[in-house]
Design an enzyme around this catalytic site. Structure first.
Site, PDB file in Angstrom:
ATOM      1  N   GLY A  76       0.822  -1.201   0.000  1.00 31.50           N
ATOM      2  CA  GLY A  76       0.000   0.000   0.000  1.00 31.50           C
ATOM      3  C   GLY A  76       0.856   1.250   0.000  1.00 31.50           C
ATOM      4  O   GLY A  76       2.034   1.221  -0.358  1.00 31.50           O
ATOM      5  N   CYS A  77       0.281   2.362   0.420  1.00 27.08           N
ATOM      6  CA  CYS A  77       1.010   3.623   0.476  1.00 27.08           C
ATOM      7  C   CYS A  77       2.256   3.471   1.342  1.00 27.08           C
ATOM      8  O   CYS A  77       2.189   2.959   2.456  1.00 27.08           O
ATOM      9  CB  CYS A  77       0.107   4.720   1.047  1.00 27.08           C
TER      10      CYS A  77
END
EC number: 1.8.4.11
Length: 235
Positions: free
Chosen positions: A59-60
Site C-alpha cells: 500500500g502507500c
C-alpha cells in the site's frame, strides 16, 4: 531539514489533497491488525551479518515506512519504488499505475537484533492486509500491491515458506496475494515522502490509516517497538 523546491511542494500538496480525499471518502475503518504465528521451519532465516536489506510493498509507503521506523533493530527505512524501470521511478508516473512499480520501503536491519522472519511477521500482521489484491485500504492500483522484493535466494525461500505456513494455518479469511520476487532495483522516493507519518501525524490520511498501524505494532510487539523512530533525515 531538506528545503523543498516549488515543484516538489506543489507535488506534495497534490499528494496530500488526494490522500485526504481518499481518506475522507472511504466509509470503512483502518485495516485491523491480525495476530499471526511466528515463522517456523524453512521460514526461519538467521544471519550473523551486521546489516541486511529487504524491500517491502504494502500500500502507500507512508504507513509501511512508519511501522518499520518504529521497529527495534531496523537501521533505516526508506520510501521508494520497486518493480519497474529507473526512468519511470517518480511519484507522478508511478501514480498512473502503468509503470510496474509498487510504492515500497527499503528496510535495512541488523539481523543480530531482529530476524528476517520477525520483519515478515510484522509486515503480515501490522503493516498491511496481504489478502487485498492491487489495493490497500482506500488506495487502488498495482502500485499499491503487496510484494516482497528479496535480496537473496534465502530470503525468497523464507518468504515463500512463511506465506505457505500462514495460508495452511488459515490465519486470514482469504488467501495471501503477496508477490515474492528478487529485487531488480530500488529507487528512492522524493524527499517529501520520507518520514511522512512522523512529520504529519494530524494529516487525515495518516491519522486514519497509518497511526493505527504504528499503535498496533506497539500493542502486539511491545518488546520490538521503539518510541523514537529511526528517520531518514536528521531533524
Amino acid at each position: 531539514m531538506t528545503t523543498l523546491k516549488p515543484a516538489a511542494l506543489a507535488s506534495a500538496a497534490l499528494c496530500l489533497a488526494l490522500a485526504s480525499f481518499a481518506c475522507l471518502s472511504t466509509a470503512h475503518a483502518a485495516e485491523a491488525a491480525v495476530a499471526v504465528p511466528a515463522p517456523a521451519g524453512k521460514a526461519v532465516l538467521g544471519s550473523t551479518a551486521s546489516s541486511e536489506t529487504v524491500v517491502l510493498a504494502g500500500g502507500c509507503f507512508w504507513g509501511v515506512q512508519g511501522v518499520f521506523q518504529h521497529t527495534q533493530g531496523v537501521l533505516k527505512a526508506v520510501s521508494g519504488y520497486a518493480g519497474g524501470k529507473s526512468d519511470t521511478a517518480s511519484y507522478s508516473m508511478v501514480s498512473s499505475g502503468t509503470t510496474g512499480h509498487a510504492e515500497a520501503v527499503q528496510v535495512t536491519y541488523d539481523p543480530r537484533k531482529i530476524s528476517f522472519g520477525q520483519l515478515l511477521q510484522i509486515y503480515f500482521s501490522v503493516a498491511h492486509d496481504p489478502t487485498q489484491l492491487n489495493r490497500q485500504g482506500p488506495d487502488q492500483g498495482t502500485q499499491y500491491r503487496s510484494a516482497i522484493f528479496t535480496a537473496s535466494d534465502e530470503q525468497t525461500q523464507a518468504a515463500q515458506a512463511y506465506i505457505a505456513q500462514l495460508n495452511a494455518a488459515k490465519v486470514f479469511a482469504a488467501p495471501i496475494v503477496t508477490q515474492v520476487a528478487p529485487l531488480q532495483g530500488f529507487y528512492r522516493a522524493e524527499d517529501y515522502h520520507q518520514d511522512y507519518a512522523t512529520l504529519h501525524p494530524n494529516q487525515p490520511y495518516i491519522a486514519y490509516n497509518d497511526l493505527p498501524k504504528i499503535g498496533n505494532l506497539q500493542k502486539m510487539y511491545p518488546a520490538i517497538y521503539r518510541a523514537d523512530p529511526v528517520l531518514v533525515f536528521k531533524r
